[in-house]
Design a protein around this motif. Structure first.
Motif, PDB file in Angstrom:
ATOM      1  N   UNK A   1       0.830  -1.139   0.064  1.00 56.08           N
ATOM      2  CA  UNK A   1      -0.009  -0.095   0.095  1.00 56.08           C
ATOM      3  C   UNK A   1       0.768   1.244   0.044  1.00 56.08           C
TER       4      UNK A   1
ATOM      5  N   UNK B   1      -5.273  -0.688  -6.980  1.00 50.43           N
ATOM      6  CA  UNK B   1      -6.024   0.417  -7.618  1.00 50.43           C
ATOM      7  C   UNK B   1      -4.903   1.597  -8.170  1.00 50.43           C
TER       8      UNK B   1
ATOM      9  N   UNK C   1      -3.858   0.574  -2.250  1.00 54.77           N
ATOM     10  CA  UNK C   1      -3.384  -0.884  -2.454  1.00 54.77           C
ATOM     11  C   UNK C   1      -2.816  -0.601  -3.923  1.00 54.77           C
TER      12      UNK C   1
ATOM     13  N   UNK D   1      -0.760  -7.010  -5.076  1.00 51.92           N
ATOM     14  CA  UNK D   1      -0.847  -7.840  -4.141  1.00 51.92           C
ATOM     15  C   UNK D   1      -0.403  -9.306  -4.446  1.00 51.92           C
TER      16      UNK D   1
ATOM     17  N   UNK E   1      -5.154   4.711   3.115  1.00 48.95           N
ATOM     18  CA  UNK E   1      -4.124   3.608   2.496  1.00 48.95           C
ATOM     19  C   UNK E   1      -4.757   3.093   1.051  1.00 48.95           C
TER      20      UNK E   1
END
Lengths: 111, 113
Positions: free
Chosen positions: B35, B59, B45, B48, B43
Motif C-alpha cells: 500500500x 488500484x 493498494x 498484492x 491507504x
C-alpha cells in the motif's frame, strides 16, 4: 465502487471525556469491517473485525459497533495514550479480499 | 504483529532512478500486499500477492512492479521514480486461513527529488 468515509477528520478530547468516531461505508456485500490504530511514524495496528450488523467488540476503553451502513468506535474515558489516528476499512464479499480504507480520524486526548 | 520488516525504512532518491523496497515476513502468511499512504487519500493498494510468483494489480499500480520468489519476501519496484511516488509505503500480510486480518509492517518513507 466501494467507499469508506470517516468523521470527524480530527477530534480533541479531554482525558475522561467519552466520544465516538464514525465510519460510513458503501460496499457491494460486506465481508468484514476493520478498525486499525496508527501512531505517528508507524504502521497500522489491528484492533477489531466486525462481520454483521448488530455485532459489537470491545478492547479496554474501545468498543466497536456495526450497522448496515456505518460503524462506530466508542472511546470511554479516554487517556492520553489513546491519542492516535484510527482507520476504518471494509472488505467486500466479491473479488479478491482487498481492503478499502477511509482517511482516518486523528484523535488527541489531553491530560 | 506478523513479524514483518521493511527495508529500507527511509530513502531519498532522484527522479528517473529505479528503486526497490523489500518486505520480509516470518509468519509464513500466504497473502502479501503493498500500500501507499498519502495525506487525504488514506491507504491505497498498489499490488498484492496470493502466493509465490502469483501477483496482481491494485488500484494504483501504474509505475510499480512487484515480485515474490519466496513466501517470505515481497519486493516493490519503482521502475523510474517520479515525484508523485513520494509517499509512505506499507507492506501487509494475511494468513489466508480463517481470518482475513491484514497485519502491517512499519513502513518505508520514500522521498523522490
Amino acid at each position: 465502487e466501494d467507499q469508506v468515509t470517516q468523521s470527524p477528520e480530527a477530534l480533541r478530547l479531554q482525558e475522561g471525556e467519552s466520544s465516538s468516531l464514525n465510519c460510513s461505508y458503501t460496499v457491494s456485500g460486506l465481508r468484514g469491517l476493520f478498525w486499525y490504530r496508527q501512531d505517528p511514524g508507524k504502521g497500522p495496528e489491528f484492533l477489531f473485525t466486525l462481520y454483521s450488523a448488530g455485532e459489537e467488540k470491545e478492547k479496554e476503553r474501545l468498543k466497536a459497533t456495526l450497522t448496515k451502513k456505518e460503524s462506530f468506535l466508542h472511546i470511554t474515558a479516554p487517556k492520553p495514550e489513546d491519542s492516535a489516528t484510527y482507520l476504518c476499512a471494509v472488505q467486500a464479499l466479491t473479488g479478491f479480499q482487498k481492503l478499502v480504507f477511509g482517511t482516518g480520524t486523528r484523535l488527541l486526548v489531553s491530560p | 504483529d506478523a513479524g514483518i520488516t521493511q527495508s529500507p525504512r527511509h530513502k531519498v532518491t532522484e527522479t528517473g532512478t529505479p528503486v526497490t523496497l523489500r518486505c520480509h515476513q516470518t509468519e509464513n502468511h500466504r497473502y502479501m500486499y503493498w500500500y501507499r499512504q498519502d495525506p487525504g487519500h488514506g491507504l491505497r493498494l498498489i499490488h498484492y500477492s496470493y502466493g509465490v510468483k502469483d501477483t496482481d494489480k491494485g488500484e494504483v499500480s501504474d509505475g510499480y512492479s512487484v515480485s515474490r520468489s519466496k513466501t517470505e519476501d515481497f519486493l516493490l519496484t519503482l521502475e523510474s521514480a517520479t515525484s508523485s511516488q513520494t509517499s509512505v509505503y506499507f507492506c501487509a500480510t494475511e494468513s489466508g486461513t480463517s481470518t482475513e486480518t491484514q497485519y502491517f509492517g512499519p513502513g518505508t518513507r520514500l522521498l523522490v527529488l
